[in-house]
Structure formats: C-alpha cells, structure tokens
Design a protein around this motif. Structure first.
Motif, PDB file in Angstrom:
ATOM      1  N   LEU A 141       0.820  -1.210   0.000  1.00  0.00           N
ATOM      2  CA  LEU A 141       0.000   0.000   0.000  1.00  0.00           C
ATOM      3  C   LEU A 141       0.860   1.267   0.000  1.00  0.00           C
ATOM      4  N   HIS A 142       2.190   1.076  -0.143  1.00  0.00           N
ATOM      5  CA  HIS A 142       3.151   2.182  -0.278  1.00  0.00           C
ATOM      6  C   HIS A 142       3.227   3.058   0.968  1.00  0.00           C
ATOM      7  N   TYR A 143       3.054   2.436   2.144  1.00  0.00           N
ATOM      8  CA  TYR A 143       3.317   3.169   3.376  1.00  0.00           C
ATOM      9  C   TYR A 143       4.827   3.328   3.540  1.00  0.00           C
ATOM     10  N   PRO A 144       5.278   4.413   4.143  1.00  0.00           N
ATOM     11  CA  PRO A 144       6.724   4.589   4.358  1.00  0.00           C
ATOM     12  C   PRO A 144       7.289   3.469   5.224  1.00  0.00           C
ATOM     13  N   VAL A 145       8.505   3.043   4.876  1.00  0.00           N
ATOM     14  CA  VAL A 145       9.138   1.947   5.611  1.00  0.00           C
ATOM     15  C   VAL A 145       9.296   2.292   7.085  1.00  0.00           C
ATOM     16  N   THR A 146       9.648   3.538   7.376  1.00  0.00           N
ATOM     17  CA  THR A 146       9.844   3.932   8.773  1.00  0.00           C
ATOM     18  C   THR A 146       8.543   3.863   9.558  1.00  0.00           C
ATOM     19  N   GLN A 147       7.427   4.195   8.909  1.00  0.00           N
ATOM     20  CA  GLN A 147       6.138   4.121   9.592  1.00  0.00           C
ATOM     21  C   GLN A 147       5.753   2.671   9.860  1.00  0.00           C
ATOM     22  N   ILE A 148       6.046   1.803   8.891  1.00  0.00           N
ATOM     23  CA  ILE A 148       5.762   0.372   9.073  1.00  0.00           C
ATOM     24  C   ILE A 148       6.622  -0.191  10.198  1.00  0.00           C
ATOM     25  N   GLN A 149       7.898   0.212  10.209  1.00  0.00           N
ATOM     26  CA  GLN A 149       8.794  -0.278  11.255  1.00  0.00           C
ATOM     27  C   GLN A 149       8.324   0.176  12.626  1.00  0.00           C
ATOM     28  N   LYS A 150       7.852   1.405  12.709  1.00  0.00           N
ATOM     29  CA  LYS A 150       7.352   1.914  13.985  1.00  0.00           C
ATOM     30  C   LYS A 150       6.144   1.117  14.446  1.00  0.00           C
ATOM     31  N   PHE A 151       5.272   0.775  13.488  1.00  0.00           N
ATOM     32  CA  PHE A 151       4.085  -0.018  13.824  1.00  0.00           C
ATOM     33  C   PHE A 151       4.468  -1.406  14.346  1.00  0.00           C
ATOM     34  N   THR A 152       5.385  -2.101  13.638  1.00  0.00           N
ATOM     35  CA  THR A 152       5.772  -3.449  14.059  1.00  0.00           C
ATOM     36  C   THR A 152       6.508  -3.427  15.392  1.00  0.00           C
ATOM     37  N   ASP A 153       7.344  -2.404  15.604  1.00  0.00           N
ATOM     38  CA  ASP A 153       8.042  -2.295  16.886  1.00  0.00           C
ATOM     39  C   ASP A 153       7.065  -2.089  18.037  1.00  0.00           C
ATOM     40  N   THR A 154       6.060  -1.258  17.793  1.00  0.00           N
ATOM     41  CA  THR A 154       5.057  -1.012  18.834  1.00  0.00           C
ATOM     42  C   THR A 154       4.279  -2.282  19.151  1.00  0.00           C
ATOM     43  N   ALA A 155       3.898  -3.016  18.100  1.00  0.00           N
ATOM     44  CA  ALA A 155       3.152  -4.254  18.308  1.00  0.00           C
ATOM     45  C   ALA A 155       3.974  -5.267  19.090  1.00  0.00           C
ATOM     46  N   ARG A 156       5.253  -5.400  18.741  1.00  0.00           N
ATOM     47  CA  ARG A 156       6.104  -6.348  19.468  1.00  0.00           C
ATOM     48  C   ARG A 156       6.338  -5.891  20.904  1.00  0.00           C
ATOM     49  N   ARG A 157       6.493  -4.596  21.085  1.00  0.00           N
ATOM     50  CA  ARG A 157       6.724  -4.086  22.438  1.00  0.00           C
ATOM     51  C   ARG A 157       5.517  -4.352  23.330  1.00  0.00           C
ATOM     52  N   ASP A 158       4.302  -4.254  22.735  1.00  0.00           N
ATOM     53  CA  ASP A 158       3.091  -4.533  23.513  1.00  0.00           C
ATOM     54  C   ASP A 158       3.036  -5.989  23.965  1.00  0.00           C
ATOM     55  N   HIS A 159       3.573  -6.884  23.126  1.00  0.00           N
ATOM     56  CA  HIS A 159       3.534  -8.308  23.467  1.00  0.00           C
ATOM     57  C   HIS A 159       4.711  -8.734  24.337  1.00  0.00           C
ATOM     58  N   TYR A 160       5.889  -8.137  24.070  1.00  0.00           N
ATOM     59  CA  TYR A 160       7.088  -8.593  24.750  1.00  0.00           C
ATOM     60  C   TYR A 160       7.705  -7.504  25.633  1.00  0.00           C
ATOM     61  N   HIS A 161       6.895  -6.531  26.063  1.00  0.00           N
ATOM     62  CA  HIS A 161       7.449  -5.343  26.713  1.00  0.00           C
ATOM     63  C   HIS A 161       8.271  -5.669  27.961  1.00  0.00           C
ATOM     64  N   HIS A 162       7.769  -6.605  28.784  1.00  0.00           N
ATOM     65  CA  HIS A 162       8.493  -6.870  30.020  1.00  0.00           C
ATOM     66  C   HIS A 162       9.813  -7.577  29.755  1.00  0.00           C
ATOM     67  N   ILE A 163       9.914  -8.275  28.618  1.00  0.00           N
ATOM     68  CA  ILE A 163      11.173  -8.928  28.276  1.00  0.00           C
ATOM     69  C   ILE A 163      12.181  -7.894  27.798  1.00  0.00           C
ATOM     70  N   TYR A 164      11.741  -7.001  26.932  1.00  0.00           N
ATOM     71  CA  TYR A 164      12.650  -5.962  26.429  1.00  0.00           C
ATOM     72  C   TYR A 164      13.128  -5.050  27.556  1.00  0.00           C
ATOM     73  N   GLU A 165      12.232  -4.769  28.491  1.00  0.00           N
ATOM     74  CA  GLU A 165      12.597  -3.844  29.561  1.00  0.00           C
ATOM     75  C   GLU A 165      13.497  -4.494  30.601  1.00  0.00           C
ATOM     76  N   ASP A 166      13.302  -5.817  30.800  1.00  0.00           N
ATOM     77  CA  ASP A 166      14.047  -6.493  31.861  1.00  0.00           C
ATOM     78  C   ASP A 166      15.442  -6.921  31.432  1.00  0.00           C
ATOM     79  N   GLN A 167      15.687  -7.067  30.119  1.00  0.00           N
ATOM     80  CA  GLN A 167      16.953  -7.609  29.669  1.00  0.00           C
ATOM     81  C   GLN A 167      17.654  -6.585  28.791  1.00  0.00           C
ATOM     82  N   ALA A 168      18.796  -6.081  29.287  1.00  0.00           N
ATOM     83  CA  ALA A 168      19.493  -4.987  28.616  1.00  0.00           C
ATOM     84  C   ALA A 168      19.986  -5.389  27.236  1.00  0.00           C
ATOM     85  N   GLU A 169      20.491  -6.643  27.092  1.00  0.00           N
ATOM     86  CA  GLU A 169      21.040  -7.033  25.798  1.00  0.00           C
ATOM     87  C   GLU A 169      19.966  -7.073  24.718  1.00  0.00           C
TER      88      GLU A 169
END
Length: 647
Positions: A536-564
């Motif tokens: 649909l020709h959405y900007p790549v950066t906007q798509i990346q922001k969307f996927t990062d947000t979705a993953r953060r919602d599912h895995y947020h406590h893992i990303y926050e708890d583990q520095a690496e």
C-alpha cells in the motif's frame, strides 16, 4: 406466536449458553445443550410451548450437519495415518459396539437397547476433541493427526449406523428387510456418483454464472435437503442422502464455496438440534439416578479408552500417543445425539434409557478437557518407573556434544532452525518423537535423538550440562511446560527459547523461567500486515514503527528487563531506518550525463548512492567520477525526507 416464539426463546437461550461455554472454554454445543435443559419441559421458568415441533425443525439441522460433513470430507486428510484411521478406526467401532452391547446387557437392558448403547458409545465428539486439542496446543502433533483420522472414520460411520441400527433392532425386520436397505443404499450411491457427479456440478456452474450469492445459497441448500428428502421417501435416512449429496459436491469446483455458504445455515439449524437435545434431558432424572449415570460414564469411558489406546498401540504408535488417544477420545460424541434421537423416536430406546445415554454423553464431554490434561503427568509417571527404555540416536559426534544448541522438536520449525545453525557452523542436536521426522533428520545428516523431550532421560541424553541453549519448537504445550520446569530446576543457567500458542501460556512459561517465548501466529500476522502495508506504499519507517510497537506490547516486560535485548532491538531499528531504495534514471533526470562529484547528491538531498546497476552489472560504492546514463538503476540509502533524485 406459536413456533415463532419458541424459536426466539431457543435462539436467545442458546446465545446465553454459548457465551457461558465460551467463557469457560468449552465447545459451544455444550452451551446449547444446557440452554435446552433450562428452557425444556422439565424445568420451571420460561419454556417452549411445543418441543415436538422444535424437534421436527431440528431434523433439518441434522441433515445440514451431515451435508456439511460430506462437503468437508477428503481422502487426502487420511493419507498420513490411513492405516490406523481406516482399519483401526473401523475395528474400534466394532469392538466398542460389542463392548457397549455387553455393558448394556450387564445393566439389564434388552438386546435391542444394548446394541444401541454400543453404537452410540462407539462415536467420539469431533467438536469437543478439536476444541481440546487447540486449547492445549496439540494440533499438528502425531497424536492429534491419529485422533483426527479416527474421527473422520467415525463421522463416516454415522451414515451406515443410521441405516443398520434401526433394521438390526427391529424385531420384525430380519435379514430380508436389512438386505433391502443395503440394496437401496447401493443403488442410491450408484446413481449419485454416476449421475450426480455430472449433473450437480453443471447445475452449480450454471447458477454461479448469474453471480447471485443468494441464488447460489438457495441452490446448494435445495440440493442437500432435496436429495435427503428423496432418500427419506425411498425408505432410507434423510441425513444419509444429505451426506452423500455433500460428498458429490465436494469434488466439484464449487465445493469450497458451497461449504463456506452453507456453514452459517448449518450452525443455525444445528443450534436448534442441540438445544432440542437438551430439552430431552431431565435434571430431576440426573439427580435421582446419579449413581447409574456415574457408573455408565465410568464404564464407557474406561472401556472405550482402553480399546482406543490398544488399537493405536497395535498399529505401531508408541510413547505418549496411545495414552493421548485413549484419554482424548473416551467420550460419547455429538452424533450420538442424532442416533439417540432416531432410536428414541423409533421406539428402540425407552425414555429412561435415552435419558441415561443423554446424561452420560453430556458428562463425558464435560470431562474430556480434564482427562486429556492428565496425559503428560501420567506419561511422566509411567516413564519414571520404566527407565530402561533405550534411546535411538543418529549422527551424534564421536567426541560427544559440547557447546551445542538443543532443539526439542524436529518438525518443520525445528528443521528450519537446524538449517540455519548448520550454515553458521553452530553445533546442535535435535530431539524428536516422530519416527518419520527422525528419518528426515538422518537423511540430512543432522544429529538427532529419538525420544520424548518431556522425559528427563531423553533430555539428559542431549547433554544439557554442556549445552549453550535450549530451543523448544514443539507445539504441544503440556510437553513444553514439562521440559521447561525440569530444565529450570536442574539446569537453571541454561537459556530456554520456546514457542507458545497464546498470551496466557506465554506468561505462564515466563514464570517457569523461560528466557524468550515466541508466538508464531502473532509473528506471522505481523509479517502479513507488514507486507500489506508495503504494497500500500506506506513509508518503511512508519511500518517499522508499527511493528516495533506491536512487538513491544507483546514482549514489553522482556525488552525492559533484559538490557542485551534492548540493545539488539535498538540496533535492529537503526538498521531498518537505513532505508534502501532504487530509482531508475529517465531521459529527463538531472543526473544523466553528470558525475557524483559534480552533483554532490549527499549534500543536496541527504541520500548516499551506494550502488549502480547498468547493463546487468552491479557496481558497489561507485567512484565520484562515474558518469550516470539513462536507464541506470541507482541504489540509495537515506532518510525518508531525501528527495529530488528523479528531478
């Protein structure tokens, strides 16, 4: 309003019952049955005025249920487990009928009702079993494929049982009438597969040309019910004709569309049928005869479970599979309601016997998730006292396993992981229970251990003390939990990555000490959404922001708890923000005929030219003196605001 008011009451009650069943994670049909009990003639409060008329209308639901079953039927589904399904499933039905007959006679029932008890007990619940398998994450395992194969054979057996049981238990029937029924069935099948396979698909093709979905739905409904009615007036079962009509249509080009259109109608009329079944259940009878119902449920469940497990074991399926099949298929199924109603309406079962069977069927369905959940614990207990089982291994290095990755599960996911590790020269070993998967690992040269990864002896054979990581790729959540708990207790420093089938199970696995949980369905959905947005020709950066947000919602406590992991995510984001784009230079482009040194593209646009494709040859990092030509494809890396290349 008469029957119209009854239908309104049934639909509203079924909705409430369905919501309760869904909340309790039970099949909807159990909610419909309990709704029927609530509005039936044996309970107070709101009730239907004429249950008999509702039962007549519900016969359409039975016909549509079998019509849809015929549309869904496919011999391809039986191929992986065809022997145990076709031969073992048929043998199971015969043995269970014999067992049920003996049980009925022991209970003091006459010959006819005892035979009906055996016939009804021989069928398991497709809806309840599939719901249980999905809830426990067992879909796709070998034991689930064995169960589904046997269920298909059982569903097919409904049709001959509908024909044979009334004839066998009719005192006046004898062999001549039974033989006549068989001849009628053979003639009908011959006509349907000779004429029906030619005429019905042509009729559907003609109707489809009108491009009117309403007319198409009306046509397939008329075919299913009309052919069922023809078999009824010829002395055969209404449902039998509907099933054969579905089988004929399933081979046409419009079979899938016919099934998708008929399912809502099937579910609506099926609701009437299962609710009408609930109306026949007398709660007072259940309370007064609870001992007899308990004995019937216990004896049917134990006997049928043993028969199931023994047959599966006789066909060469070992380890956890016979136990899983026995504990998963011991119940009496929903098609027994169909047979039971035929037996009761025909006078082959009296009211008390029918109530016993109804009560036992409903209770056995309710017990299925609980009994199936005992599979892993009981199997673990069995293995604890039978530790002499030898383990088969293939391609294990002579010097043993060191600094390796253990992959629990050699299915498609596990083998994909192994392919990557092999290319990266990372040592690994696969643990797999299914023999064919082990043979595939052997063919590819992968180190593998044949056994159940949920058993500690098998796990320790993979030398966990020397392993760097454990990857659990099996979809069986009960086995996954057993593996995780054992490893966390005995090898707490070993990092574990597992797949999960839902958020609740993911959180439970994290509590058990898992390092990372992957949700395959979520990741697949995220990638599909990403591809759709790219198209649909959405900007790549906007798509990346969307996927990062979705993953953060599912895995947020893992990303926050583990520095690496936070660092990995930040690096991945930075990489994805380096947007690579390709542009073709037209004759009007200002770049044509000029060099990078003259243009100073980076200073003017913020983008960098990192490659040029010309005449099939690709030049990486072109020199500043390269002169651009018309038709060149240039690769650029830059921020999304970089522009002006074409002009």
């Amino acid at each position: 309003m008469g029957i119209a008011a009854d239908i309104v009451i049934i639909v509203v009650a079924a909705l409430l019952g369905g919501l309760v069943a869904q909340k309790l994670r039970q099949p909807l049909i159990l909610g419909y049955i309990l709704a029927g009990v609530a509005i039936g003639p044996f309970t107070g409060g709101i009730t239907v005025s004429d249950a008999h008329e509702v039962e007549k209308l519900a016969e359409i639901g039975v016909a549509l249920l079998l019509f849809a079953l015929g549309l869904e039927f496919s011999l391809r589904e039986l191929k992986p487990v065809r022997n145990v399904a076709l031969i073992g499933g048929s043998l199971q039905i015969l043995l269970t009928i014999g067992y049920g007959y003996g049980l009925g006679r022991w209970l003091g029932w006459d010959t006819g009702p005892a035979l009906w008890l055996g016939g009804l007990a021989s069928l398991s619940s497709t809806m309840v079993i599939l719901k249980t398998l999905m809830a426990r994450g067992m879909m796709g395992t070998l034991s689930s494929r064995v169960m589904v194969g046997i269920l298909i054979v059982q569903d097919l057996a409904v049709v001959p049982l509908l024909i044979l049981l009334p004839q066998l238990t009719n005192p006046a029937a004898g062999l001549p009438i039974l033989g006549l029924a068989v001849i009628k069935s053979a003639v009908f099948l011959l006509l349907m597969f000779v004429l029906g396979t030619k005429l019905l698909p042509r009729l559907l093709a003609q109707v489809a040309r009108y491009n009117c979905r309403e007319l198409f739905l009306l046509t397939i409904t008329a075919i299913g019910l009309g052919i069922g009615y023809l078999t009824y007036i010829s002395g055969l079962s209404f449902a039998f004709g509907a099933f054969i009509a579905g089988m004929v249509l399933s081979e046409s080009d419009y079979g899938h569309q016919a099934l998708s259109d008929i399912i809502p109608l099937r579910d609506l009329f099926g609701l009437l049928f299962f609710t009408s079944v609930g109306m026949l259940l007398n709660p007072t009878f259940l309370v007064e005869h609870w001992r007899g119902v308990f004995v019937l449920v216990t004896l049917v469940g134990l006997g049928k479970g043993v028969i199931m497990a023994a047959i599966v074991r006789a066909f060469g399926y070992g380890n956890i599979i016979p136990l899983a099949v026995g504990l998963g298929m011991f119940q009496i199924g929903e098609f027994s309601f169909v047979l039971g109603q035929v037996g009761f309406a025909g006078g082959f079962l009296n009211g008390e016997q029918h109530s016993y069977i109804l009560s036992a069927t409903i209770l056995s369905m309710l017990l299925t998730p609980l009994a199936s959940g005992l599979t892993a614990p009981l199997y673990g207990l069995k293995k604890r006292y039978r530790q002499s089982e030898t383990l088969e291994t293939v391609n294990i290095p002579r010097d043993g396993l060191h600094d390796h990755v253990v992959i629990a599960g050699g299915g498609q996911v596990g083998r994909h992981v192994a392919d990557i590790l092999l290319k990266l020269n990372v040592p690994f070993v696969i643990i797999e229970l299914e023999h064919r998967a082990v043979e595939e690992c052997k063919r590819k040269g992968y180190p593998a251990i044949y056994g159940d990864a949920s058993h500690q002896i098998v796990l320790e054979a993979a030398t966990l003390q020397n392993a760097r990581q454990l990857l659990v790729t099996i979809p069986h959540i009960a086995s996954t939990e057993a593996i995780v708990r054992y490893v966390h207790e005995h090898h707490p420093d070993l990092r574990i990555v597992v797949r999960s089938v839902g958020r609740e199970q993911m959180e439970a696995l994290y509590e058990d000490g898992v390092h990372m949980v992957i949700l395959p369905e979520f990741e697949a959905g995220l990638e599909i959404a990403r591809q759709a947005l790219l198209n649909l020709h959405y900007p790549v950066t906007q798509i990346q922001k969307f996927t990062d947000t979705a993953r953060r919602d599912h895995y947020h406590h893992i990303y926050e708890d583990q520095a690496e992991l936070k660092h990995i995510r930040l690096l991945k984001n930075a990489r994805d923000l380096l947007e690579l784009s390709w542009e073709e230079l037209g004759a009007e482009s200002l770049l044509v005929g000029r060099s990078l040194r003259q243009l100073d593209v980076r200073q003017l646009t913020g983008a960098s030219v990192v490659g040029v494709l010309r005449n099939g040859e690709f030049t990486v990092n072109p020199s500043a003196d390269l002169i651009f030509r018309e038709g060149d494809m240039i690769a650029l890396i830059g921020c999304p605001s970089a522009a002006g290349i074409q002009s």
